[in-house]
Design a protein around this motif. Structure first.
Motif, PDB file in Angstrom:
ATOM      1  N   ARG A   1      15.910  -7.415  83.706  1.00  0.00           N
ATOM      2  CA  ARG A   1      14.557  -6.942  83.990  1.00  0.00           C
ATOM      3  C   ARG A   1      13.569  -7.645  83.059  1.00  0.00           C
ATOM      4  O   ARG A   1      13.877  -7.919  81.911  1.00  0.00           O
ATOM      5  CB  ARG A   1      14.449  -5.436  83.771  1.00  0.00           C
ATOM      6  CG  ARG A   1      15.289  -4.634  84.722  1.00  0.00           C
ATOM      7  CD  ARG A   1      15.117  -3.127  84.469  1.00  0.00           C
ATOM      8  NE  ARG A   1      15.795  -2.360  85.472  1.00  0.00           N
ATOM      9  CZ  ARG A   1      15.294  -2.047  86.658  1.00  0.00           C
ATOM     10  NH1 ARG A   1      14.087  -2.432  86.982  1.00  0.00           N
ATOM     11  NH2 ARG A   1      15.988  -1.338  87.529  1.00  0.00           N
TER      12      ARG A   1
ATOM     13  N   SER B   1      23.271  -3.100  76.212  1.00  0.00           N
ATOM     14  CA  SER B   1      21.993  -3.560  76.764  1.00  0.00           C
ATOM     15  C   SER B   1      21.281  -4.383  75.706  1.00  0.00           C
ATOM     16  O   SER B   1      21.198  -3.978  74.549  1.00  0.00           O
ATOM     17  CB  SER B   1      21.113  -2.374  77.175  1.00  0.00           C
ATOM     18  OG  SER B   1      21.675  -1.719  78.274  1.00  0.00           O
TER      19      SER B   1
ATOM     20  N   GLU C   1      22.231  -6.892  85.474  1.00  0.00           N
ATOM     21  CA  GLU C   1      20.914  -6.330  85.754  1.00  0.00           C
ATOM     22  C   GLU C   1      19.989  -6.909  84.695  1.00  0.00           C
ATOM     23  O   GLU C   1      20.180  -6.678  83.505  1.00  0.00           O
ATOM     24  CB  GLU C   1      20.947  -4.812  85.664  1.00  0.00           C
ATOM     25  CG  GLU C   1      19.621  -4.178  86.033  1.00  0.00           C
ATOM     26  CD  GLU C   1      19.690  -2.666  86.014  1.00  0.00           C
ATOM     27  OE1 GLU C   1      19.100  -2.066  85.085  1.00  0.00           O
ATOM     28  OE2 GLU C   1      20.334  -2.101  86.909  1.00  0.00           O
TER      29      GLU C   1
ATOM     30  N   ASN D   1       9.620  -6.858  82.017  1.00  0.00           N
ATOM     31  CA  ASN D   1       8.543  -5.860  82.094  1.00  0.00           C
ATOM     32  C   ASN D   1       8.876  -4.763  83.110  1.00  0.00           C
ATOM     33  O   ASN D   1       8.041  -4.325  83.885  1.00  0.00           O
ATOM     34  CB  ASN D   1       7.206  -6.521  82.415  1.00  0.00           C
ATOM     35  CG  ASN D   1       6.763  -7.432  81.290  1.00  0.00           C
ATOM     36  OD1 ASN D   1       7.062  -7.183  80.125  1.00  0.00           O
ATOM     37  ND2 ASN D   1       6.063  -8.494  81.624  1.00  0.00           N
ATOM     38  N   GLY D   2      10.143  -4.349  83.113  1.00  0.00           N
ATOM     39  CA  GLY D   2      10.591  -3.258  83.968  1.00  0.00           C
ATOM     40  C   GLY D   2      10.912  -3.636  85.397  1.00  0.00           C
ATOM     41  O   GLY D   2      11.428  -2.824  86.151  1.00  0.00           O
ATOM     42  N   LYS D   3      10.635  -4.878  85.785  1.00  0.00           N
ATOM     43  CA  LYS D   3      10.885  -5.321  87.164  1.00  0.00           C
ATOM     44  C   LYS D   3      12.173  -6.137  87.215  1.00  0.00           C
ATOM     45  O   LYS D   3      12.370  -7.031  86.394  1.00  0.00           O
ATOM     46  CB  LYS D   3       9.723  -6.181  87.662  1.00  0.00           C
ATOM     47  CG  LYS D   3       8.397  -5.469  87.678  1.00  0.00           C
ATOM     48  CD  LYS D   3       7.291  -6.448  88.036  1.00  0.00           C
ATOM     49  CE  LYS D   3       5.941  -5.842  87.699  1.00  0.00           C
ATOM     50  NZ  LYS D   3       4.909  -6.854  87.576  1.00  0.00           N
ATOM     51  N   PRO D   4      13.035  -5.857  88.197  1.00  0.00           N
ATOM     52  CA  PRO D   4      14.292  -6.619  88.300  1.00  0.00           C
ATOM     53  C   PRO D   4      14.052  -8.093  88.601  1.00  0.00           C
ATOM     54  O   PRO D   4      13.173  -8.430  89.390  1.00  0.00           O
ATOM     55  CB  PRO D   4      15.026  -5.958  89.462  1.00  0.00           C
ATOM     56  CG  PRO D   4      14.286  -4.729  89.806  1.00  0.00           C
ATOM     57  CD  PRO D   4      12.915  -4.835  89.221  1.00  0.00           C
ATOM     58  N   LEU D   5      14.816  -8.954  87.941  1.00  0.00           N
ATOM     59  CA  LEU D   5      14.823 -10.376  88.253  1.00  0.00           C
ATOM     60  C   LEU D   5      15.997 -10.622  89.193  1.00  0.00           C
ATOM     61  O   LEU D   5      17.115 -10.207  88.919  1.00  0.00           O
ATOM     62  CB  LEU D   5      14.979 -11.223  86.989  1.00  0.00           C
ATOM     63  CG  LEU D   5      13.859 -11.118  85.961  1.00  0.00           C
ATOM     64  CD1 LEU D   5      14.163 -12.007  84.767  1.00  0.00           C
ATOM     65  CD2 LEU D   5      12.525 -11.499  86.575  1.00  0.00           C
ATOM     66  N   GLU D   6      15.729 -11.288  90.288  1.00  0.00           N
ATOM     67  CA  GLU D   6      16.759 -11.489  91.310  1.00  0.00           C
ATOM     68  C   GLU D   6      17.580 -12.758  91.085  1.00  0.00           C
ATOM     69  O   GLU D   6      18.717 -12.841  91.516  1.00  0.00           O
ATOM     70  CB  GLU D   6      16.101 -11.548  92.698  1.00  0.00           C
ATOM     71  CG  GLU D   6      15.294 -10.303  93.047  1.00  0.00           C
ATOM     72  CD  GLU D   6      16.146  -9.046  93.118  1.00  0.00           C
ATOM     73  OE1 GLU D   6      17.322  -9.141  93.524  1.00  0.00           O
ATOM     74  OE2 GLU D   6      15.644  -7.969  92.746  1.00  0.00           O
TER      75      GLU D   6
ATOM     76  N   PHE E   1      12.190  -8.154  77.994  1.00  0.00           N
ATOM     77  CA  PHE E   1      13.393  -8.337  78.799  1.00  0.00           C
ATOM     78  C   PHE E   1      14.434  -7.283  78.445  1.00  0.00           C
ATOM     79  O   PHE E   1      14.532  -6.837  77.298  1.00  0.00           O
ATOM     80  CB  PHE E   1      14.006  -9.717  78.548  1.00  0.00           C
ATOM     81  CG  PHE E   1      13.146 -10.839  79.026  1.00  0.00           C
ATOM     82  CD1 PHE E   1      13.143 -11.202  80.359  1.00  0.00           C
ATOM     83  CD2 PHE E   1      12.342 -11.538  78.138  1.00  0.00           C
ATOM     84  CE1 PHE E   1      12.348 -12.246  80.813  1.00  0.00           C
ATOM     85  CE2 PHE E   1      11.557 -12.583  78.574  1.00  0.00           C
ATOM     86  CZ  PHE E   1      11.561 -12.938  79.913  1.00  0.00           C
ATOM     87  N   GLU E   2      15.247  -6.955  79.441  1.00  0.00           N
ATOM     88  CA  GLU E   2      16.423  -6.115  79.242  1.00  0.00           C
ATOM     89  C   GLU E   2      17.524  -6.687  80.124  1.00  0.00           C
ATOM     90  O   GLU E   2      17.283  -7.041  81.275  1.00  0.00           O
ATOM     91  CB  GLU E   2      16.141  -4.672  79.631  1.00  0.00           C
ATOM     92  CG  GLU E   2      17.319  -3.755  79.413  1.00  0.00           C
ATOM     93  CD  GLU E   2      17.009  -2.306  79.728  1.00  0.00           C
ATOM     94  OE1 GLU E   2      17.969  -1.521  79.724  1.00  0.00           O
ATOM     95  OE2 GLU E   2      15.840  -1.970  79.988  1.00  0.00           O
TER      96      GLU E   2
END
Length: 187
Positions: free
Chosen positions: A130, A180, A128, A132-137, A166-167
């Motif tokens: 992310r 994480s 998983e 800025n809080g949005k998942p990278l596909e 990033f996370e």
């Protein structure tokens, strides 16, 4: 269970800083004693003008804000000042991070993160990631030849977001397989 800030790299050659001596800095691990209830660990980067001011802090914040109380609020804990924190989780740890320009588009950044784990990795591993809080596909996972390290990589277009937080976490069928990782990229 616990939280803290750890200094993992312990070799002078990594930092090459004869004044600050980052390789000798201690880690601090906070071990809660008793029940603190539900809450979250907050990581804060404080803006500074020079590298001589330490600017990263971590603290626990209860899920429900504390209210005034005649009896006060008791939070008991142990502080471990050490080279290696005493947590020893079965989770993989990040042991390397690299970033550089994409060879196909120098406006994009390639992010490469290595997770190391002594125990065997689960089948069906995924990540998983992310920004800025949005998942990278779109990302890639590769087992490295040592059999204990997995490399996670992705490309990020810094033109679209000049500040990115990033996370990244690796997951197996039973839940998290890694710690994480958090990182802030500014262009």
């Amino acid at each position: 269970k616990g939280f803290g800030l750890t200094q993992r790299r312990r070799d002078f050659d990594y930092y090459q800083d004869a004044e600050a001596r980052y390789e000798q800095r201690p880690s601090c691990w906070v071990e809660p004693v008793g029940s603190w209830g539900t809450g979250a660990i907050i990581l804060v980067e404080i803006p500074v003008q020079t590298e001589f001011n330490d600017n990263i802090v971590a603290f626990w914040r209860p899920q429900t804000p504390l209210q005034p109380s005649e009896d006060g609020h008791l939070f008991e804990y142990r502080l471990h000042w050490c080279d290696i924190p005493p947590d020893l989780p079965p989770l993989a740890r990040v042991n390397a991070f690299r970033s550089g320009a994409d060879v196909n588009d120098t406006n994009k950044r390639v992010m490469v993160l290595d997770f190391h784990k002594e125990e065997a990795w689960s089948e069906g591993l995924t990540a998983e990631v992310r920004a800025n809080g949005k998942p990278l596909e779109r990302f890639s996972l590769r087992h490295l030849p040592d059999g204990k390290t997995i490399r996670l990589s992705w490309t990020f277009d810094a033109r679209k977001e000049p500040l990115a937080e990033f996370e990244a976490t690796l997951f197996g069928p039973e839940g998290p397989e890694s710690e994480s990782w958090l990182y802030r990229l500014t262009s």
